[in-house]
Scaffold this motif. Sequence first.
Motif, PDB file in Angstrom:
ATOM      1  N   ALA B  35       7.163 -89.012   3.196  1.00 29.33           N
ATOM      2  CA  ALA B  35       7.904 -88.005   2.429  1.00 29.33           C
ATOM      3  C   ALA B  35       7.012 -86.803   2.134  1.00 29.33           C
ATOM      4  CB  ALA B  35       8.418 -88.607   1.128  1.00 29.33           C
ATOM      5  N   GLU B 205      10.184 -97.048 -13.911  1.00 33.43           N
ATOM      6  CA  GLU B 205       8.790 -96.807 -14.259  1.00 33.43           C
ATOM      7  C   GLU B 205       8.642 -95.795 -15.392  1.00 33.43           C
ATOM      8  OE1 GLU B 205       6.683 -95.401 -10.851  1.00 33.43           O
ATOM      9  OE2 GLU B 205       7.540 -93.409 -10.969  1.00 33.43           O
ATOM     10  N   HIS B 206       9.723 -95.569 -16.130  1.00 35.34           N
ATOM     11  CA  HIS B 206       9.654 -94.568 -17.190  1.00 35.34           C
ATOM     12  C   HIS B 206       8.495 -94.792 -18.172  1.00 35.34           C
ATOM     13  CE1 HIS B 206      11.911 -91.763 -20.061  1.00 35.34           C
ATOM     14  NE2 HIS B 206      11.428 -91.074 -19.061  1.00 35.34           N
ATOM     15  N   ARG B 277      13.981 -97.874  -3.597  1.00 35.73           N
ATOM     16  CA  ARG B 277      13.439 -97.036  -4.647  1.00 35.73           C
ATOM     17  C   ARG B 277      13.563 -95.549  -4.283  1.00 35.73           C
ATOM     18  NH1 ARG B 277      12.031 -93.912  -7.306  1.00 35.73           N
ATOM     19  NH2 ARG B 277      10.321 -93.463  -8.707  1.00 35.73           N
ATOM     20  N   ARG B 278      13.509 -95.264  -2.974  1.00 36.84           N
ATOM     21  CA  ARG B 278      13.585 -93.876  -2.489  1.00 36.84           C
ATOM     22  C   ARG B 278      14.896 -93.199  -2.833  1.00 36.84           C
ATOM     23  NH1 ARG B 278       9.052 -96.274  -1.633  1.00 36.84           N
ATOM     24  NH2 ARG B 278       7.637 -94.532  -1.594  1.00 36.84           N
ATOM     25  N   ALA B 279      15.919 -93.986  -3.065  1.00 35.69           N
ATOM     26  CA  ALA B 279      17.245 -93.401  -3.265  1.00 35.69           C
ATOM     27  C   ALA B 279      17.511 -93.043  -4.723  1.00 35.69           C
ATOM     28  CB  ALA B 279      18.305 -94.375  -2.768  1.00 35.69           C
ATOM     29  N   LEU B 280      16.610 -93.407  -5.603  1.00 36.08           N
ATOM     30  CA  LEU B 280      16.920 -93.265  -7.028  1.00 36.08           C
ATOM     31  C   LEU B 280      15.860 -92.478  -7.793  1.00 36.08           C
ATOM     32  CD1 LEU B 280      18.063 -96.846  -8.052  1.00 36.08           C
ATOM     33  CD2 LEU B 280      19.489 -94.823  -7.815  1.00 36.08           C
ATOM     34  N   PRO B 281      16.303 -91.660  -8.754  1.00 36.75           N
ATOM     35  CA  PRO B 281      15.345 -91.103  -9.708  1.00 36.75           C
ATOM     36  C   PRO B 281      14.987 -92.173 -10.737  1.00 36.75           C
ATOM     37  CG  PRO B 281      17.539 -90.365 -10.266  1.00 36.75           C
ATOM     38  CD  PRO B 281      17.670 -91.190  -9.010  1.00 36.75           C
ATOM     39  N   VAL B 282      14.054 -91.870 -11.626  1.00 33.83           N
ATOM     40  CA  VAL B 282      13.715 -92.803 -12.693  1.00 33.83           C
ATOM     41  C   VAL B 282      14.866 -92.847 -13.701  1.00 33.83           C
ATOM     42  CG1 VAL B 282      12.208 -93.117 -14.678  1.00 33.83           C
ATOM     43  CG2 VAL B 282      11.229 -92.601 -12.458  1.00 33.83           C
ATOM     44  N   LEU B 283      15.219 -94.054 -14.128  1.00 35.98           N
ATOM     45  CA  LEU B 283      16.324 -94.195 -15.079  1.00 35.98           C
ATOM     46  C   LEU B 283      15.772 -94.153 -16.504  1.00 35.98           C
ATOM     47  CD1 LEU B 283      18.068 -97.138 -13.242  1.00 35.98           C
ATOM     48  CD2 LEU B 283      18.640 -94.722 -13.112  1.00 35.98           C
ATOM     49  N   ARG B 284      16.343 -93.271 -17.296  1.00 34.96           N
ATOM     50  CA  ARG B 284      15.902 -93.201 -18.692  1.00 34.96           C
ATOM     51  C   ARG B 284      16.765 -94.130 -19.538  1.00 34.96           C
ATOM     52  NH1 ARG B 284      17.070 -88.363 -17.812  1.00 34.96           N
ATOM     53  NH2 ARG B 284      18.297 -88.141 -19.709  1.00 34.96           N
ATOM     54  N   ARG B 287      20.020 -93.339 -21.302  1.00 35.01           N
ATOM     55  CA  ARG B 287      21.278 -93.391 -20.551  1.00 35.01           C
ATOM     56  C   ARG B 287      21.580 -94.817 -20.066  1.00 35.01           C
ATOM     57  NH1 ARG B 287      22.605 -87.639 -18.906  1.00 35.01           N
ATOM     58  NH2 ARG B 287      22.295 -86.864 -21.008  1.00 35.01           N
ATOM     59  N   TYR B 288      20.529 -95.532 -19.651  1.00 36.38           N
ATOM     60  CA  TYR B 288      20.741 -96.827 -19.009  1.00 36.38           C
ATOM     61  C   TYR B 288      21.233 -97.878 -20.007  1.00 36.38           C
ATOM     62  CZ  TYR B 288      19.818-100.959 -16.171  1.00 36.38           C
ATOM     63  OH  TYR B 288      19.941-102.129 -15.472  1.00 36.38           O
TER      64      TYR B 288
END
Lengths: 409, 314
Positions: B35, B205-206, B277-284, B287-288
Amino acid sequence: MDLRGALRRTAMTRPAVLAVTLPGATELRLEAEAEVRRRGWPVVDAPAAADLLVVCGDPASDDTPWLDGIERSMPEPALRIVAGESGQLADALDTARRDLIDKAATRRAAEVAEVAHVADVSDEPGGHEHGDHEGHGDGHDHTMGEVAGLPMAERGDDRDELRLDRLHVPIGPASSDWPAGLVLRLTLQGDVVQGVEVDHLPLPPSPRLPFWDEPWLRAAHGDEVSRGSAVRRRCAAHLDSAGRLLAVVGWDDVAARCRRLRDEVLSGASRESIGGDLRRTVRRVERSRPLRWSIAGLGELPADRARAAGVSGPALAADGDAHDRLLKWLHEVERGLEGLDDARPLAPDDRTGPRGRLDGPQPPSRALLDILPELLTGAEFACARIIVASLDPDLDELALAPVSGAAHA
Amino acid sequence: MPDAAPLWATVVLPVALAVAAVVAAGFDAMLSGSAERGPAGSVREAGLRALAPLREALRLLVQRPRRTTAADRLLGRLGVVLVPVAAVLAGAVLPWGFRAVSDPSVGIVWFNAMEALAWAAVWLAGWGPNSALSLVGGYRFLAQGLAYELPHMFAITTAALGAESLRVGDVVAAQDGLWFVVWMPAAFVVYLLSALAMSFWGPFEHPVSRDAAGGAAAELAGVDRLVFLGGRWLLLVVTAGFSVPLFLGGGHGPLLPGWAWTLVKTVAVLALLVAGRRALPVLRMERYMEVAWMVLVPLTLLQALFVAVVVLNR
């Protein structure tokens, strides 16, 4: 024993880089990022993880204390280099690597004598994390008192009217994925921002025009600038901002792609060679529902409020939240693809730079900075970082006001 | 079915986990490399990129540790060391084929208890350095724990319910013929999400993410950093690996011996997680949390109910 020496030397063949950019050094930052990436050196985001501090730009004497602070809080073997002029970076990095290898190989004697570092936090505006302090629930409500020379946290009502500790945490100027030179003095309760003071590093008068606005300003001065080069600059600026926002959101894969595309656009890649890659990346961001769900509603800035604050450019046109602004950038980039190689001269009265109108009463980034406090107050730390990245003010522009006035006359 | 593993397995376990962690991290580094710098031109280049985690480990070993002013060194260190320790202890009940280092009658509870140590570990590591951003990272993990732990417990309880036993060996034995993933798909998916969440890796990994300069890991240098972040990979390998005996039939499969099936399935799950993992931003978690409690908790409860009804009628 020599095996240990060899291992020490091998360890430093690819030192971890912490890059700090000073105002006015955007071009150097881009050069440094590209060079470090080409070498495959790891890029880190905290002094604790770094071996090599690369300062992009010429530090003023005011900058020395906080840069020293960062260097002191890096673990040995640590080194700082200053990349003050373009074109010399590759040599500087080579020298730095050699020095680091020497340092790593010869430091054994010192290792025993010296204890670990204690970060000094007394006088830096942005040594961005070490040595901040939190008060422990000691049952008292007093705010004074010291622990190890650091003041205790004070208390204040939070948004639910609970009396909680308040920390004063400066963010920037050395944070990663952060506008160069920006310092936000945050008052945090837990990780909720209760107060914001916008500050920045001193902006030395520079003969150089702000990098991202250069084509339009030069055209305004009467220089011959092709439309293609202006479009390239705009696309690269938006890809830079988008890469930054995506990195802050934690979508490293797409952020890295945006940055690679940015460098290709700037280095003159043809429309055919990058078009496909670029469209795929834009589609990927557009279609990501997790991304939309994650940042929608952050930093809501309706057009009327934006206009009242003097904001122009993509942040005004997006008329919405962080996600809208991201898509606005990417759509402008996609539209720009057509004009990458347009050789016609740029009209001298075209003054719409990447961040807004350059002929207004104030530079576009000034307005973006001015609305930060109202957008950030009450947000969580992570959201605050996303909001800043979604506006991405360019502090290079702040030194610009007289220039555009002169061009106007 | 489960036999007692020989004593040497106790020594081999941490080594095997570490090798798996290095391989997984190498695969991750290769994907990140393509990437950042475009596809690798040659096999040699690809190999060099895959070696990045080992180079990084060596670099961290050479760095001198540092400490911050008024740090809580005891608790901070404890937090750092707990991460790999929790991973290896959880790995003790992980069956290779049909043998685990230990197969106690409450193996699943043991596994969950060891994972819960990660709560303490990340929080202590964030608390220790006396630094605001570290502390923010620690807070984030507490919120994350609140979000993932309930659906996670229901998911692994569902597997235990299907086997009518808390012994991992019995869970594997119960899947002879029909893997649990077939009739407990929701529990499996929720388990994978929580595997990522408890190893605070990838989209979860937040607590150690870049926006807070590395969060709980912001002040860690040298060996401390290596142990903490390396321990995180161990945790990922163990939690991903545990989905195999829980839902994917453990060592069951045609032709190949049990241990080989375990290996193949573990590699597949890890590859899925690392590539996905490449398809997603970090989840906060801000929101989660809503998804976790409003969607995942009811979903896993329904799944458990379904399994309970099936078990009662069999």
